[in-house]
Write an enzyme that holds these catalytic residues in place. Structure first.
Site, PDB file in Angstrom:
ATOM      1  N   GLY A 175       3.753  95.260  39.795  1.00 22.48           N
ATOM      2  CA  GLY A 175       2.825  95.557  40.886  1.00 22.48           C
ATOM      3  C   GLY A 175       1.393  95.173  40.591  1.00 22.48           C
ATOM      4  N   ALA A 181       1.347  85.967  40.471  1.00 29.23           N
ATOM      5  CA  ALA A 181       0.247  85.276  41.159  1.00 29.23           C
ATOM      6  C   ALA A 181      -0.777  84.769  40.141  1.00 29.23           C
ATOM      7  CB  ALA A 181      -0.424  86.215  42.160  1.00 29.23           C
ATOM      8  N   ASP A 233      -1.897  88.524  46.971  1.00 25.20           N
ATOM      9  CA  ASP A 233      -1.978  88.450  45.498  1.00 25.20           C
ATOM     10  C   ASP A 233      -2.664  87.175  45.028  1.00 25.20           C
ATOM     11  OD1 ASP A 233      -0.249  90.571  45.755  1.00 25.20           O
ATOM     12  OD2 ASP A 233       0.989  89.942  44.046  1.00 25.20           O
TER      13      ASP A 233
HETATM   14  O1  PMV Z   1       4.411  93.915  43.442  1.00 25.05           O
HETATM   15  P1  PMV Z   1       3.613  92.691  43.797  1.00 25.05           P
HETATM   16  O2  PMV Z   1       2.372  92.561  42.987  1.00 25.05           O
HETATM   17  O3  PMV Z   1       4.465  91.475  43.846  1.00 25.05           O
HETATM   18  O4  PMV Z   1       3.088  92.925  45.306  1.00 25.05           O
HETATM   19  C1  PMV Z   1       3.942  92.866  46.421  1.00 25.05           C
HETATM   20  C2  PMV Z   1       3.156  93.175  47.646  1.00 25.05           C
HETATM   21  C3  PMV Z   1       3.955  93.177  48.936  1.00 25.05           C
HETATM   22  O5  PMV Z   1       3.036  93.516  49.990  1.00 25.05           O
HETATM   23  C4  PMV Z   1       5.072  94.221  48.909  1.00 25.05           C
HETATM   24  C5  PMV Z   1       4.572  91.806  49.226  1.00 25.05           C
HETATM   25  C6  PMV Z   1       3.535  90.726  49.519  1.00 25.05           C
HETATM   26  O6  PMV Z   1       3.869  89.549  49.308  1.00 25.05           O
HETATM   27  O7  PMV Z   1       2.432  91.042  49.994  1.00 25.05           O
END
Ligand code: PMV
Length: 348
Positions: free
Chosen positions: A116, A121, A164
């Protein structure tokens, strides 16, 4: 040899809802992925990933990108790591009009994988920046962000927002709503990150919210309510002095909104017992607010607390494997001088 780095991020508000066109506010944090790229004489790609740690394990692999190493982490995560580097290479080749360019690539990351904090990214952004520069092409950060988004979009089968990648390329606090991405002013908020040592499956979690939203009007309303929280939060940030310490009233109100956001994400089924336990430990320690960050399912929470109390409480929380303060990183992607990791010279 070219070395670039890019920051990870926490979501102040708006993950998941951003996938459906609501705004989100991610903030870059001072934990970076660093990618070193050396052009090769042939068209081969060799990828070495160091410190892509998950739950105390280290992913290490070398060889061409068809090679899958034998490591103690879920194969999906290794595939994802290789997939993101592949996609970054493709974008760099296209940007430099050098379809046969080969590279030796080393990835070093301070950002736990799939937790998270935007590790993929950051790797893609730093990878595109380093590989294009190695080919003699300089992209501005907006172009790096756009290409990184396209790379993530490919790897994640279309399940990606621009949040991201734009945040990692630009640094600081950003606002993303569909294709509209911009930097916003924000004071240096006292983020504390708690990590449960695990990871969530972003694709699965996004698909879960999508089907809830299709099945129940109240789930669609919940997604819209997250958008309302983001709009309320960003108007608070817009009124704050970005260069001053944040006022206690601002922290209290942002914290309340973070708590609300977490409650709605929980209702959408993307939290977990470990994330909830860390959130409650932070709240009981006196944090202004706490929520999961990113896709959820496991990984990290973010709390607001300028005192050491939340960090101390999380250190004594069984579910929490690592806890750290995360300063807002106002700098996005940047070139590093090779060999000066500890004190990188900023060239942009
Ligand atoms: O967990 P991460 O850092 O990949 O964030 C995902 C965020 C979402 O909103 C769930 C998906 C997105 O692409 O925005």
């Amino acid at each position: 040899m070219t070395v670039s780095s890019a920051p990870g991020k926490v979501y102040l508000f708006g993950e998941h809802a951003v996938v459906y066109g609501e705004p989100a506010v991610p903030c870059a944090i001072e934990r970076r992925a660093t990618v070193t790229v050396d052009a090769r004489a042939d068209d081969h790609i060799r990828v070495e990933a160091r410190d892509l740690s998950l739950d105390g394990f280290t992913v290490e692999y070398t060889g061409d990108t068809d090679y899958r190493p034998d490591v103690d982490v879920p194969a999906g995560l290794v595939d994802a790591a290789v997939g993101y580097v592949d996609a970054a290479v493709e974008q760099a080749r296209e940007a430099a009009d050098a379809p046969d360019a080969g590279f030796d690539i080393t990835v070093e990351s301070e950002i736990p994988l799939g937790a998270g904090l935007g590790s993929s990214a950051a790797v893609v952004v730093a990878g595109i920046d380093a590989a294009t520069r190695e080919l003699g092409v300089e992209l501005d950060p907006e172009e790096v962000a756009d290409r990184a988004y396209r790379a993530e979009y490919d790897v994640q089968d279309g399940q990606a927002s621009r949040a991201d990648t734009f945040c990692s390329a630009m640094g600081g606090a950003v606002r993303v709503e569909g294709d509209d991405c911009r930097r916003i002013d924000a004071p240096n908020l006292p983020f504390v990150v708690g990590f449960d040592g695990g990871a969530g499956d972003t694709g699965e979690l996004v698909a879960g919210v999508r089907s809830l939203r299709e099945e129940y009007a109240f789930a669609a309303d919940t997604v819209e309510s997250i958008g309302d929280i983001v709009r309320t939060g960003e108007s608070l940030l817009a009124e704050a002095d970005p260069d001053a310490e944040p006022e206690p009233e601002l922290l209290a109100e942002l914290g309340r909104l973070m708590d609300f956001d977490h409650g709605l994400l929980e209702a959408l089924g993307v939290s977990s017992r470990t994330l909830d336990n860390m959130v409650w430990a932070a709240r009981e320690a006196g944090a202004h607010g706490a929520k999961l960050t990113g896709a959820g399912g496991g990984g990290c929470i973010v709390a607001l607390d300028e005192t050491p109390e939340t960090r101390t409480a999380l250190r004594y929380t069984a579910e929490c494997e690592d806890v750290f303060r995360a300063e807002l990183d106002r700098e996005g992607v940047r070139v590093e001088t090779p060999g000066t990791d500890a004190d990188p010279e900023v060239q942009r």
